[in-house]
Design an enzyme around this catalytic site. Structure first.
Site, mmCIF file in Angstrom:
data_model
loop_
_atom_site.group_PDB
_atom_site.id
_atom_site.type_symbol
_atom_site.label_atom_id
_atom_site.label_comp_id
_atom_site.label_asym_id
_atom_site.label_seq_id
_atom_site.Cartn_x
_atom_site.Cartn_y
_atom_site.Cartn_z
ATOM 1 N N GLY A 1 -20.730 6.695 3.496
ATOM 2 C CA GLY A 1 -19.651 7.036 2.341
ATOM 3 C C GLY A 1 -20.541 6.896 1.143
ATOM 4 N N GLY B 1 -18.481 7.332 -2.119
ATOM 5 C CA GLY B 1 -17.581 7.566 -3.360
ATOM 6 C C GLY B 1 -17.515 6.371 -3.942
ATOM 7 N N ASN B 2 -16.381 5.818 -4.433
ATOM 8 C CA ASN B 2 -16.373 4.692 -5.657
ATOM 9 C C ASN B 2 -17.173 3.594 -5.087
ATOM 10 O OD1 ASN B 2 -15.913 3.631 -8.135
ATOM 11 N ND2 ASN B 2 -13.994 2.624 -7.050
ATOM 12 N N LYS C 1 0.705 -1.185 0.009
ATOM 13 C CA LYS C 1 -0.151 0.138 -0.108
ATOM 14 C C LYS C 1 0.984 1.100 0.037
ATOM 15 C CE LYS C 1 -4.501 1.154 0.632
ATOM 16 N NZ LYS C 1 -5.685 0.104 0.389
ATOM 17 N N GLY D 1 -19.116 3.235 -1.749
ATOM 18 C CA GLY D 1 -20.498 3.555 -1.070
ATOM 19 C C GLY D 1 -21.486 3.912 -2.067
HETATM 20 N N1 GLU Z 1 -7.493 0.235 -2.847
HETATM 21 C C1 GLU Z 1 -8.120 -0.959 -3.199
HETATM 22 C C2 GLU Z 1 -8.381 -1.741 -1.681
HETATM 23 O O1 GLU Z 1 -8.010 -1.282 -0.617
HETATM 24 C C3 GLU Z 1 -7.874 -1.720 -4.396
HETATM 25 C C4 GLU Z 1 -6.421 -2.308 -4.328
HETATM 26 C C5 GLU Z 1 -5.878 -2.860 -5.673
HETATM 27 O O2 GLU Z 1 -6.773 -2.902 -6.655
HETATM 28 O O3 GLU Z 1 -4.841 -3.321 -5.886
HETATM 29 O O4 GLU Z 1 -8.576 -2.986 -1.941
#
Ligand code: GLU
Length: 408
Positions: free
Chosen positions: A215, A217-218, A103, A220
């Site tokens: 939420g 966003g993308n 991350k 919620g």
């Molecule tokens: N940010 C998203 C998650 O927390 C997707 C991560 C990704 O697609 O690699 O799962």
């Protein structure tokens, strides 16, 4: 504010005890393999230079390349990124995709940047981390406040530095930039497949089931659309500024139109304004936190009226709150299962890029659904076998897989 990485370690410890995890493996899994901390200087439109702090945590790659999004937010911190990368490791292993956990994040309020500043920041971040990423090494993606356009800039910057194409270095790209059909709605779609499985187990009737969503966003926002299409009654929804509640259900089409017109939810006719904290305690059978971590805590867990919590956000429930919810027989569908549809379709995007293929949305969801159903079934079976929560079950299942790939 509770430290999310400490929360993650408490969850790990619980699972390790249940499954009697090998001590050497446990030691390895207690920290990330590598954390990059970078400073990204950006020439602002005013001519002044601002320096932003960024991170990339590569937690574990036993299952495959590190995988996980990049978050742009003022509250990003080293511990948050570490926790999120740990959860990515568990998440990828829960759905059994050939990816590890990673991350990234930058401390920034991206709403305050011009489009040019945002592009320079995104390219600058890649200039600092590019040697440590790649389609066979570490594959970033979007997270909070990062978009397909940002992924496109990042891929372009990476390939310029590398000197050749590597489209699978980043997922969540726009379709024109090598993105996958279905990626945008994939997280919510995966959540809906999980809710359908749960509904079968618990005999839930959508028409009689009220849902409150924190939420918009993308995650919620699409969750609200898809669940109302399945017949669920969405009684409350919120954005970062606050939410609205209507006991007999909101007309979601009208709510989205109102938000588009006015930029906010407040004042939607026939509904009552509620705060984000109040939303969590409303009368609804299903609560869907789809915003930030640490929303359900020791302070409000006992006031939650929902019998089911579907964690579409990452880390919305603290370990103490988890225990209180379990005592009250609330079923918590953990983030690492509920929101895994996003990373699963990211994995499909990576696969398409690597093989130079293009799948239709139909093909993407036809592959996603059985994977989510299978993961749900395995977590449910593990929960019954050990008589534990679904979170502990997902962790046990995922850690079994990761551990089997670690050679010491
Ligand atoms: N940010 C998203 C998650 O927390 C997707 C991560 C990704 O697609 O690699 O799962």
């Amino acid at each position: 504010m509770q430290n999310p990485f400490e929360n993650a370690l408490v969850q790990l410890e619980k699972a390790a005890k249940i499954m009697d995890l090998d001590e050497n493996i446990y030691e390895i899994l207690k920290q990330p393999d590598r954390v990059l901390m970078v400073s990204v200087p950006v020439k602002m439109d005013s001519g002044e230079v601002k320096v932003f702090s960024g991170f990339r945590s590569q937690y574990n790659n036993a299952m495959g390349p590190y995988k996980g999004g990049i978050r742009y937010h003022e509250n990003v911190s080293l511990d948050e990124v570490r926790a999120l990368s740990f959860w990515m490791m568990i998440k990828c292993a829960t759905v059994n995709i050939p990816m590890g956990g990673g991350k990234g994040g930058i401390i920034v309020d991206s709403k305050k940047l011009s489009i040019g500043e945002l592009e320079r920041l995104s390219r600058g971040y890649i200039q600092k981390i590019w040697r440590e990423i790649g389609s066979d090494k570490d594959v970033p993606a979007p997270d909070m406040y990062t978009t397909p356009q940002i992924m496109g800039w990042m891929r372009d910057e990476y390939e310029k530095l590398l000197g050749h194409a590597d489209p699978g270095v980043i997922t969540g790209k726009a379709i024109a930039d090598g993105g996958s059909e279905g990626r945008e709605t994939a997280t919510a779609q995966g959540g809906v497949y999980v809710v359908r499985e749960l509904a079968k187990k618990l005999n839930l009737q959508p028409g009689e089931t009220k849902v409150a969503i924190q939420g918009m966003g993308n995650v919620g926002g699409f969750m609200a659309k898809l669940l109302s299409a399945d017949g669920y009654k969405i009684v409350a929804i919120s954005d970062s500024k606050g939410g609205i509640y209507k006991e007999d259900g909101l007309d979601m089409g009208a709510v989205f139109e109102f938000k588009k017109q006015t930029g906010s939810l407040s004042g939607f006719v026939g509904a009552q304004n509620v705060s984000n904290e109040e939303l969590l305690e409303l009368n609804a059978e299903i609560l869907v936190p789809s915003a930030m971590e640490n929303q359900i805590t020791v302070l409000n867990a006992k006031n939650i009226k929902a019998k089911i919590v579907v964690e579409m956000a990452n880390g919305p429930t603290t370990p103490e709150a988890d225990e209180i919810l379990a005592e009250h027989n609330v079923i918590v569908v953990p983030d690492v299962l509920a929101n895994a549809g996003g990373v699963t379709v990211s994995c499909f995007e990576w696969e398409q890029n690597n093989k130079n293929e293009r799948w239709t949305e139909g093909q993407v969801f036809a592959k996603l659904e059985p994977m989510m159903v299978q993961a749900f079934g395995e977590v449910w079976e593990t929960k019954e076998r050990y008589n534990i929560t679904m979170r502990a079950a997902a962790f046990v299942k995922a850690i079994e897989r990761v551990a089997s790939k670690i050679k010491i």
